[in-house]
Design an enzyme around this catalytic site. Structure first.
Site, PDB file in Angstrom:
ATOM      1  N   CYS A  12       4.927 -10.944  37.179  1.00 23.05           N
ATOM      2  CA  CYS A  12       6.062 -11.082  38.914  1.00 23.05           C
ATOM      3  C   CYS A  12       7.346 -11.477  38.556  1.00 23.05           C
ATOM      4  O   CYS A  12       7.709 -12.493  39.934  1.00 23.05           O
ATOM      5  CB  CYS A  12       5.250 -11.639  40.179  1.00 23.05           C
ATOM      6  N   ILE A  15      13.816 -10.541  38.225  1.00 20.36           N
ATOM      7  CA  ILE A  15      13.988  -8.880  37.702  1.00 20.36           C
ATOM      8  C   ILE A  15      12.730  -8.109  38.561  1.00 20.36           C
ATOM      9  O   ILE A  15      13.437  -6.775  38.779  1.00 20.36           O
ATOM     10  CB  ILE A  15      14.463  -8.789  36.309  1.00 20.36           C
ATOM     11  N   SER A  37      -0.337  -9.980  37.702  1.00 22.45           N
ATOM     12  CA  SER A  37      -0.017 -11.299  37.011  1.00 22.45           C
ATOM     13  C   SER A  37      -0.683 -12.374  36.441  1.00 22.45           C
ATOM     14  O   SER A  37      -2.284 -11.458  36.545  1.00 22.45           O
ATOM     15  CB  SER A  37       1.023 -12.204  38.229  1.00 22.45           C
ATOM     16  N   HIS A  80       7.461  -9.514  24.914  1.00 19.00           N
ATOM     17  CA  HIS A  80       7.166  -8.191  24.832  1.00 19.00           C
ATOM     18  C   HIS A  80       6.627  -7.135  23.300  1.00 19.00           C
ATOM     19  O   HIS A  80       5.982  -6.013  23.947  1.00 19.00           O
ATOM     20  CB  HIS A  80       8.839  -7.390  24.182  1.00 19.00           C
ATOM     21  N   LYS A  98      15.347  -5.428  28.389  1.00 17.13           N
ATOM     22  CA  LYS A  98      16.056  -5.714  27.254  1.00 17.13           C
ATOM     23  C   LYS A  98      16.036  -7.225  26.972  1.00 17.13           C
ATOM     24  O   LYS A  98      15.579  -8.205  27.957  1.00 17.13           O
ATOM     25  CB  LYS A  98      17.551  -5.423  26.930  1.00 17.13           C
ATOM     26  N   ASP A 179      20.696 -12.391  25.384  1.00 23.11           N
ATOM     27  CA  ASP A 179      20.466 -12.127  27.281  1.00 23.11           C
ATOM     28  C   ASP A 179      21.803 -11.170  28.007  1.00 23.11           C
ATOM     29  O   ASP A 179      21.671 -10.604  28.047  1.00 23.11           O
ATOM     30  CB  ASP A 179      20.905 -13.314  27.970  1.00 23.11           C
TER      31      ASP A 179
END
Length: 333
Positions: A12, A15, A37, A80, A98, A179
């Site tokens: 959550c 973004i 979550s 990720h 990303k 970032d």
């Protein structure tokens, strides 16, 4: 009736709730089936806010849901790899924020896991899906600005006071290259239509921010003597710009990575004149959701399957150059 892709949201983060989930609801092809979550209270509150039928208190429960076709992963960068691979093994298509991984080795493992499972994997560079990017590519291909000579890209902002931010955790994939530097780096690869040969980067590594790169600038060399000159930062005045220079003109894109509707125009300088290009406005997050679903349903993907590996190779090379203060060559093939 348009075929619908049933999404599960794995986390959550802002973004997700601020950009991606509203975009999926607005898209022509997607519906949000479930949200998860690490705590049910949080996922339940988000599910209620967005009218989502199912909330889960763990990511495992989300992946076990047979009514979820695809998952969106906005987790911190260091998570990720694990969750993309687990999602692929569960038979879910994956849209991952990303940068997709901490390095190219991880990215290659993720791409291979999704290939083996027969699921679609995409890295969430939403700006690539904005119609303006295709329009810029068309102008370049037309020859209006001649042969490409250089690209200049900038993306900076100042959030240095928030020292608890996950972007300032080195082990979690923090730093300005991960970032925001990833945007001009990916844009140059896209617009040159080639992979880089070498990178030379200088950066400010801040002890106050777990020694991540808070500002970086560099030169990325591409075949034929052309180059990207870029800077990125999380400790500098807010600005974005992408300039594409050719032998007969140039293209200037204000807000190249966050443009939507009113800020979608760009400028083309050629033949001694400048014209304001009336680019098609759009919400790039909506375009991303629809393009992802189209790829799942059989269309050619906007971004090639191997692109995340190539982009991570460049990012890690830039970071290595900054740490060693040396020019580093990239091996291709």
């Amino acid at each position: 009736m348009t075929q619908k892709l049933r999404w599960g949201i794995m986390g959550c983060a802002q973004i997700a709730t601020g950009s991606v989930m509203p975009a999926i609801r607005e898209s022509e092809t997607g519906i949000i089936q479930a949200v998860a979550s690490r705590g049910l209270d949080k996922s339940s509150a988000v599910a209620e806010e967005f009218g989502v039928a199912q909330a889960y208190g763990s990511y495992e429960e989300l992946l076990a849901d047979p009514d979820v076709d695809a998952v969106y992963i906005p987790l911190p960068n260091h998570l990720h790899r694990e969750w993309v691979i687990r999602a692929a093994e569960a038979g879910k298509h994956v849209l991952c924020e990303k940068p997709i991984a901490l390095n190219s080795r991880e990215a290659a493992e993720m791409v291979e896991a999704c290939r083996k499972a027969g699921v679609h994997l995409a890295e969430a560079y939403m700006y690539r899906h904005h119609p303006r990017i295709a329009e810029v590519q068309e102008i370049i291909a037309s020859g209006e600005i001649g042969d490409l000579r250089s690209i200049r890209g900038t993306f900076t902002y100042n959030d240095a006071g928030d020292t608890s931010n996950i972007r300032f955790k080195s082990a979690w994939g923090g730093g300005s290259l991960y970032d925001v530097g990833c945007y001009p780096l990916s844009a140059a690869r896209l617009l040159f239509g080639a992979e880089p040969e070498a990178a030379t980067v200088q950066a400010i590594f801040s002890p106050e921010h777990d020694n991540v790169d808070m500002m970086a600038s560099g030169l990325v060399e591409f075949p034929g003597g052309v180059s990207l000159i870029f800077d990125c930062g999380m400790w500098a005045y807010n600005r974005q710009l992408l300039e594409v220079l050719g032998t007969e003109g140039r293209i200037e894109l204000p807000m190249p990575f966050n443009a939507r509707f009113d800020d979608a125009e760009f400028f083309v300088y050629s033949g001694g004149e400048v014209r304001r290009a009336r680019a098609t406005g759009a919400n790039p997050y909506v375009c991303q959701a629809d393009d992802f679903a189209a790829a799942v349903f059989g269309a050619a993907p906007v971004i090639a399957a191997e692109d995340p590996v190539l982009n991570m190779t460049l990012i890690e090379t830039c970071l290595a150059s900054a740490r060693t203060r040396q020019r580093i060559s990239l091996k291709q093939g």
